[in-house]
Design an enzyme around this catalytic site. Structure first.
Site, short mmCIF file in Angstrom:
data_model
loop_
_atom_site.label_atom_id
_atom_site.label_comp_id
_atom_site.label_asym_id
_atom_site.label_seq_id
_atom_site.Cartn_x
_atom_site.Cartn_y
_atom_site.Cartn_z
N THR A 91 -7.76 -3.61 4.31
CA THR A 91 -6.74 -3.14 5.23
C THR A 91 -5.74 -2.29 4.47
O THR A 91 -5.90 -2.06 3.26
CB THR A 91 -6.01 -4.31 5.91
N CYS A 92 -4.68 -1.88 5.16
CA CYS A 92 -3.69 -1.05 4.48
C CYS A 92 -2.84 -1.84 3.51
O CYS A 92 -2.07 -1.26 2.74
CB CYS A 92 -2.79 -0.35 5.50
N GLU A 109 1.57 -10.51 12.66
CA GLU A 109 0.93 -9.34 13.29
C GLU A 109 -0.52 -9.68 13.63
O GLU A 109 -1.21 -10.37 12.88
CB GLU A 109 1.03 -8.11 12.38
N GLN A 113 -9.42 -6.50 11.95
CA GLN A 113 -9.90 -6.17 10.61
C GLN A 113 -10.97 -7.16 10.14
O GLN A 113 -11.94 -6.78 9.49
CB GLN A 113 -8.71 -6.14 9.65
N GLY A 166 -3.86 10.99 13.57
CA GLY A 166 -4.90 9.99 13.45
C GLY A 166 -5.19 9.38 14.81
O GLY A 166 -4.38 9.48 15.74
N MET A 175 -4.21 1.81 14.16
CA MET A 175 -2.76 1.89 14.02
C MET A 175 -2.20 3.04 14.85
O MET A 175 -1.15 2.91 15.47
CB MET A 175 -2.39 2.07 12.55
N SER A 176 -2.90 4.15 14.87
CA SER A 176 -2.44 5.29 15.67
C SER A 176 -2.45 4.93 17.15
O SER A 176 -1.53 5.30 17.90
CB SER A 176 -3.33 6.50 15.41
#
Length: 482
Positions: free
Chosen positions: A49-50, A114, A120, A189, A193-194
């Site tokens: 993930t990020c 979250e 994910q 994007g 998330m976008s």
């Protein structure tokens, strides 16, 4: 075989290192197979993930597994092993299960609670399954992690703040721009998330939302969703990004690009710093999409993952009661899962014992028939049923009890005791098929083999996971739609 987790996250490593270690695209598949093909590893899945990269593996040796995985992470990232090792964490067996469940609940996320982590984990499961690197152990672990995560979100207030990197980031944007219903927003994007950014901006009633993406059709779909919510929205191809930047007050970027998507020079060419407009950049990508130099432009502000790490809004809104409730859920689910796994581990030995007993019964009945050929069919049948009932009754209590005892820590010793006491062939339990175990589970041991006394739901199949993915699953968080 035991479950091992080796990884690094925002809790153990600086963002700059996470950027270097990030695994996306073809590299994710390459690392997945490299780990799975390494010594001591039987199964592999990677959650990327990020703000985390975690390798989940089933290994036959702890030190060998840790060494192989650490070296491959170093090779992939280009980070020297001695430097990387200082930021890696390792969880093994019981701790690995506890960690997986906590991650699924959002307890280990940059913003506590979250819910995007569920998407994910689903993505990691599907990718490992598609690549053929996942087996029974990780299959069961990741599926149960998904269930635990959903339970935590449904039964507690862990997500009552709408906590996600997007919502926290937009809260920071409000501090710079004021109410978001006055802004023109550009979202770069079209990944998970976008999509969250577009949905959140649509709810706040942004003046206009423009979506830019390399795959134009995906941008069109996101813009259509915003339009359906009553907001003016449109899509542009990524090639027209400069035009979109010129008219934007709020720029949210989360793509899977390997380099910068928005540079300081681009912004200067778009009039930033000279047009008197205040601009806020929310960079949720890893590696970064936005040039840190944009901070130097008059009227501009930038928040990325490093800044959001210090945001406490979500945890404060959630409250300690909800966090403690999730911890209680995780502890109970871990105990139930491990108990079921231990009980399942003893099942092949129980089946092997019953099989040996059945062979003894058949041999003695055949011997009886040879010595008393004058017995009629009715007598022979009655004797046969009586002998089998005696053996079943003698074995019933110890086999049920050994399953119960096996669910406790150290329960594997009971399987060893059975093999020793009844002189079972050491290879016999290994030859027991899953069909044999399922049959044994229905004969007095179903509760233990199906999930213990804690009432865990039955295991799902691939179709169930696919269905789960559409139920709140956000897909891969690093803007994989570009």
């Amino acid at each position: 075989m035991s479950v091992l987790v080796v990884g690094l996250s925002h809790q153990s490593a600086p963002v700059a290192m996470l950027e270097r270690a990030a695994v996306t695209g073809d590299d994710l598949g390459k690392l997945l197979h490299a780990v799975n093909d390494s010594p001591h590893v039987a199964e592999t899945a990677i959650v990327s993930t990020c703000n985390r990269v975690e390798v989940y593996a089933v290994v036959d040796k702890f030190h060998g597994g840790v060494s192989s995985i650490s070296e491959l992470l170093s090779l992939h990232s280009g980070i020297p092993l001695d430097e990387l090792s200082r930021h890696l964490y390792v969880h093994y067996e019981d701790r690995a299960v506890q960690h997986a469940f906590s991650v699924a609940c959002g307890m280990e996320s940059m913003v506590v609670g979250e819910g995007q982590i569920l998407g994910q984990i689903r993505a990691a499961f599907r990718h490992a399954q598609d690549e053929g690197t996942i087996g029974r152990d990780l299959h069961d672990l990741l599926q149960q992690a998904l269930r635990v995560g959903k339970r935590a979100h449904h039964e507690t207030g862990i997500d009552q703040a709408g906590a996600s990197l997007v919502s926290v980031g937009l809260d920071v944007a409000r501090q710079h721009l004021g109410p978001l219903d006055r802004v023109n927003a550009l979202v770069v994007g079209a990944g998970a998330m976008s999509g969250l950014a577009v949905a959140t901006l649509a709810r706040t009633g942004a003046r206009e939302i423009v979506v830019a993406n390399r795959t134009y059709d995906k941008a069109v779909r996101l813009a259509a969703d915003a339009t359906a919510a009553g907001v003016t929205a449109r899509a542009i191809p990524l090639a027209d990004l400069d035009h979109g930047l010129a008219g934007a007050d709020l720029i949210v970027s989360c793509t899977g690009a390997a380099g910068l998507v928005i540079s300081k020079g681009q912004m200067e060419a778009a009039g930033a710093g000279a047009d008197g407009r205040r601009r806020f950049f929310l960079d949720l990508a890893l590696p970064h999409d936005v040039d840190p130099g944009v901070r130097d432009l008059p009227g501009a502000a930038l928040s990325g993952l490093a800044e959001l790490r210090t945001a406490e809004q979500a945890a404060e809104a959630i409250g300690p009661e909800a966090i403690e409730a999730v911890r209680t859920i995780v502890a109970g689910e871990v105990s139930t899962f491990l108990g079921a796994a231990r009980a399942a581990a003893v099942a092949p030995t129980v089946v092997a014992l019953r099989s040996k007993a059945a062979d003894v019964v058949e041999a003695e009945l055949a011997r009886l028939t040879g010595r008393l050929p004058e017995l009629d069919d009715k007598a022979r049948k009655e004797i046969s049923q009586t002998v089998r009932r005696v053996v079943d009754k003698l074995l019933h209590a110890p086999t049920v009890r050994v399953k119960e005892l096996a669910a406790a820590p150290g329960g594997d010793t009971y399987a060893d005791a059975l093999r020793e006491l009844f002189d079972l062939d050491p290879k016999a339990p290994e030859a027991v098929t899953r069909a044999d175990i399922a049959s044994e589970a229905s004969d007095g041991g179903a509760a233990a083999l199906a999930g213990g006394s804690g009432g865990s739901p039955p295991q799902m199949g691939t179709a169930d996971i696919a269905s789960e993915a559409s139920d709140g699953g956000a897909g891969h968080i690093e803007g994989s739609g570009t």
